[in-house]
Motif scaffolding. Structure first.
Motif, PDB file in Angstrom:
ATOM      1  N   UNK A   1      50.796  12.821  19.769  1.00 48.89           N
ATOM      2  CA  UNK A   1      51.677  12.653  18.609  1.00 48.89           C
ATOM      3  C   UNK A   1      52.761  13.725  18.705  1.00 48.89           C
ATOM      4  N   UNK A   2      53.988  13.330  19.021  1.00 50.21           N
ATOM      5  CA  UNK A   2      55.062  14.281  19.303  1.00 50.21           C
ATOM      6  C   UNK A   2      55.362  15.172  18.104  1.00 50.21           C
ATOM      7  N   UNK A   3      55.251  14.617  16.895  1.00 52.05           N
ATOM      8  CA  UNK A   3      55.536  15.421  15.709  1.00 52.05           C
ATOM      9  C   UNK A   3      54.518  16.535  15.529  1.00 52.05           C
ATOM     10  N   UNK A   4      53.243  16.205  15.752  1.00 51.22           N
ATOM     11  CA  UNK A   4      52.200  17.231  15.642  1.00 51.22           C
ATOM     12  C   UNK A   4      52.394  18.288  16.716  1.00 51.22           C
ATOM     13  N   UNK A   5      52.753  17.855  17.935  1.00 47.87           N
ATOM     14  CA  UNK A   5      52.952  18.808  19.032  1.00 47.87           C
ATOM     15  C   UNK A   5      54.101  19.767  18.725  1.00 47.87           C
ATOM     16  N   UNK A   6      55.207  19.253  18.183  1.00 49.60           N
ATOM     17  CA  UNK A   6      56.351  20.113  17.853  1.00 49.60           C
ATOM     18  C   UNK A   6      55.981  21.094  16.753  1.00 49.60           C
ATOM     19  N   UNK A   7      55.281  20.626  15.710  1.00 48.29           N
ATOM     20  CA  UNK A   7      54.871  21.522  14.621  1.00 48.29           C
ATOM     21  C   UNK A   7      53.946  22.622  15.128  1.00 48.29           C
ATOM     22  N   UNK A   8      53.020  22.244  16.023  1.00 40.56           N
ATOM     23  CA  UNK A   8      52.100  23.236  16.582  1.00 40.56           C
ATOM     24  C   UNK A   8      52.864  24.275  17.399  1.00 40.56           C
ATOM     25  N   UNK A   9      53.840  23.795  18.177  1.00 40.07           N
ATOM     26  CA  UNK A   9      54.651  24.717  18.983  1.00 40.07           C
ATOM     27  C   UNK A   9      55.419  25.692  18.092  1.00 40.07           C
ATOM     28  N   UNK A  10      56.044  25.189  17.031  1.00 37.78           N
ATOM     29  CA  UNK A  10      56.842  26.041  16.155  1.00 37.78           C
ATOM     30  C   UNK A  10      55.986  27.117  15.492  1.00 37.78           C
TER      31      UNK A  10
ATOM     32  N   UNK B   1      52.675  33.487  19.809  1.00 40.61           N
ATOM     33  CA  UNK B   1      51.349  33.151  20.328  1.00 40.61           C
ATOM     34  C   UNK B   1      51.431  32.254  21.557  1.00 40.61           C
ATOM     35  N   UNK B   2      52.598  32.179  22.187  1.00 38.17           N
ATOM     36  CA  UNK B   2      52.746  31.367  23.396  1.00 38.17           C
ATOM     37  C   UNK B   2      52.983  32.308  24.576  1.00 38.17           C
ATOM     38  N   UNK B   3      52.146  32.261  25.614  1.00 39.31           N
ATOM     39  CA  UNK B   3      52.269  33.208  26.729  1.00 39.31           C
ATOM     40  C   UNK B   3      53.572  32.988  27.498  1.00 39.31           C
ATOM     41  N   UNK B   4      54.092  34.050  28.146  1.00 43.82           N
ATOM     42  CA  UNK B   4      55.344  33.922  28.920  1.00 43.82           C
ATOM     43  C   UNK B   4      55.243  32.887  30.037  1.00 43.82           C
ATOM     44  N   UNK B   5      53.994  32.668  30.556  1.00 38.85           N
ATOM     45  CA  UNK B   5      53.830  31.697  31.647  1.00 38.85           C
ATOM     46  C   UNK B   5      54.267  30.297  31.246  1.00 38.85           C
ATOM     47  N   UNK B   6      54.255  30.030  29.933  1.00 38.38           N
ATOM     48  CA  UNK B   6      54.608  28.694  29.471  1.00 38.38           C
ATOM     49  C   UNK B   6      56.070  28.372  29.737  1.00 38.38           C
ATOM     50  N   UNK B   7      56.895  29.401  29.905  1.00 34.59           N
ATOM     51  CA  UNK B   7      58.328  29.170  30.075  1.00 34.59           C
ATOM     52  C   UNK B   7      58.785  29.381  31.512  1.00 34.59           C
TER      53      UNK B   7
END
Length: 535
Positions: free
Chosen positions: A512-521, A528-534
């Motif tokens: 669900x793209x909306x849930x994924x975007x909200x979780x990312x934000x 809380x997102x590691x540098x490796x993600x980018x």
């Protein structure tokens, strides 16, 4: 195993049998033999295969004992787990097979078993009683009908998996039926006139007990996997006068209807009606007819899904929900029969798009009323009054099919919600074309309606309707590979995360793209997102 008594409850230490070192000693046997505990099965790599494929393979491996899985689920690491109450013989059989189960495809699944995982007081569920009670409600005592259609998906069984396609499970279920139907009466056979076993994946029925009395006269085995009529010889001792075998592979083995009837009658000598057609009477220039014709039934699942989906949407109050069903180049036309009574004239006023050439004064309108494109088609449908279709009156014919198209005709009975019925009949011819990712769109829709004949009555209360169903909600858990790639690309462009992390976010959100975007934000806001993600 250690065992202590706490009040009135006996506790124990759970024991794990592992496929890495299969063994079964006296301590294991003592715990496996207890009837007040649940055992937990852990099936490795089960998530790579269908639930039915995994569980049926395990049930077959336990033969001649019976195992009924409860609360099956697949965990994130592809391990499948379920609970069961079974005899020590089941455990012993599996240990002898090195806690390994072979699927039909040849793949091997490894199993661990946690003996005594839960006590009865921790999970108040009795599969035997649940099945017995379900069978009690599935039996119509007045008409003496036992309906076991699609039994493994019976809602009243809850999380109990009970596939009667497995002979031992069918035997177990019929024994439960004696308790559920006969109760404490000292009868030896079930008082059944009609037995329905549709949609159960049955390949045959071989029973060694006398379950049914001699009043059994009707047998419905439609849409199973029966390939040989001789696999039904169990029923040859009964005076079966009506038999249904539509949708089984054996129906395609015969070169003519006469050969089919002759082959079936070799087993069912008293047969008078086969697949809804009266047989054994002299026919002169009268073809054998069937209420539905679906060729070799290879497209049956697709056709059934389409018919229910289309008319469920069509019966909604606002037909905007049908957007997406029609191809961009689709054609649509409708015609209204040429009745002359008052009701017919009232309905004719509503359908300004009637393309009946017999009623045209200005033939230029025959092109005007041939609509093209989903916008025109759905706009016209939204102007038509809401309907209620009676599903059990439907007849479906597969007219033609190929690798990229299907042509079907559907006819049946419906009524308009805003009109005092009369009942109406319809005939709708669809041509569907295949798209990417195994999807189909309507490319041609020819729709004809007319007043129902006087003998079509009483359907409003007795016939299954589609109006009670809400428009289906799209589930994002069944996206095609190309659609998933589009979502991955979109999330990557929006967040600049790499593909691996984008996929992880989408999988956790069930795509669900909306849930994924909200979780990312939320995660990005608190760093809380590691540098490796980018990277």
């Amino acid at each position: 195993m250690t065992s202590t008594v706490l009040g009135n409850r006996t506790s124990w230490e759970p024991l794990r049998l592992t496929h890495l070192k299969p063994s079964f000693n006296s301590t294991d046997l003592a715990l496996a033999s207890r009837q007040d505990v649940w055992h937990k099965f852990i099936v490795f790599d089960a998530g790579k295969y269908d639930k039915e494929e995994v569980l049926i393979a395990i049930i077959l491996a336990c033969d001649p004992e019976v195992l009924l899985p409860v609360m099956y689920k697949v965990e994130n690491n592809n391990k499948g787990t379920f609970l069961t109450k079974c005899t020590s013989g089941v455990i012993e059989n599996l240990v002898k097979q090195n806690l390994s189960v072979k699927l039909k495809t040849g793949h091997i699944l490894k199993i661990d078993i946690v003996l005594g995982f839960l006590g009865m007081q921790d999970l108040h569920l009795n599969p035997h009683n649940s099945i017995t009670q379900t069978l009690h409600y599935k039996y119509e005592s007045v008409k003496k009908i036992l309906n076991l259609d699609d039994f493994q998906n019976e809602k009243s069984l809850g999380s109990i998996y009970c596939p009667i396609s497995v002979p031992r499970v069918l035997l177990f279920v019929l024994r439960c039926a004696k308790v559920g139907i006969l109760g404490n009466i000292r009868e030896t056979r079930l008082p059944i006139r009609e037995l329905s076993l549709r949609w159960n994946g049955l390949e045959g029925i071989s029973l060694f007990e006398k379950f049914f009395n001699y009043h059994l006269t009707k047998l419905d085995l439609r849409h199973n996997q029966i390939t040989d009529i001789n696999s039904l010889r169990y029923f040859s001792e009964f005076k079966i006068t009506e038999l249904w075998l539509d949708g089984n592979p054996l129906c395609t083995k015969y070169t003519s209807p006469e050969d089919y009837i002759r082959g079936v009658r070799n087993v069912f000598r008293h047969l008078q009606k086969l697949d809804g057609i009266v047989i054994g009477v002299q026919r002169k220039l009268v073809p054998i007819m069937q209420s539905n014709y679906l060729g070799d039934s290879s497209r049956f699942g697709l056709i059934k899904q389409f018919v229910r989906h289309f008319f469920t949407l069509y019966d909604q109050d606002d037909r905007i929900v049908m957007k997406g069903l029609y191809d961009k180049n689709a054609f649509y036309s409708m015609t209204l029969g040429s009745g002359a009574n008052y009701n017919h004239k009232q309905i004719a006023k509503v359908f300004s798009s009637n393309r009946n050439l017999l009623k045209f004064v200005d033939y230029a309108k025959c092109h005007e009323f041939l609509l093209q494109g989903p916008e025109q088609i759905i706009s016209m449908m939204r102007k038509q009054p809401p309907t209620t279709h009676h599903l059990r009156t439907f007849h479906v014919d597969l007219l033609n099919y190929g690798e990229s198209h299907i042509a079907i005709a559907v006819q049946g009975v419906f009524h308009f919600k805003d009109f005092i019925p009369p009942l109406m009949t319809f005939n709708r011819t669809f041509i569907l074309i295949a798209k990417v990712d195994n999807e189909y769109n309507i490319i041609n829709d020819q729709y004809h309606i007319d007043m129902a004949p006087p003998n079509v009555t009483g359907l409003d209360n007795n016939s299954a309707k589609l109006e009670s169903r809400e428009a289906p909600k799209i589930s994002l858990t069944v996206l095609s590979p190309s659609e998933k790639n589009q979502l991955l690309g979109f999330l990557h462009e929006l967040t600049t995360m790499n593909t691996a992390y984008c996929q992880q976010f989408l999988e956790n959100a069930r795509w669900d793209i909306r849930v994924a975007i909200n979780t990312f934000m939320k995660a990005y806001t608190v760093n809380d997102i590691p540098p490796e993600a980018f990277k």
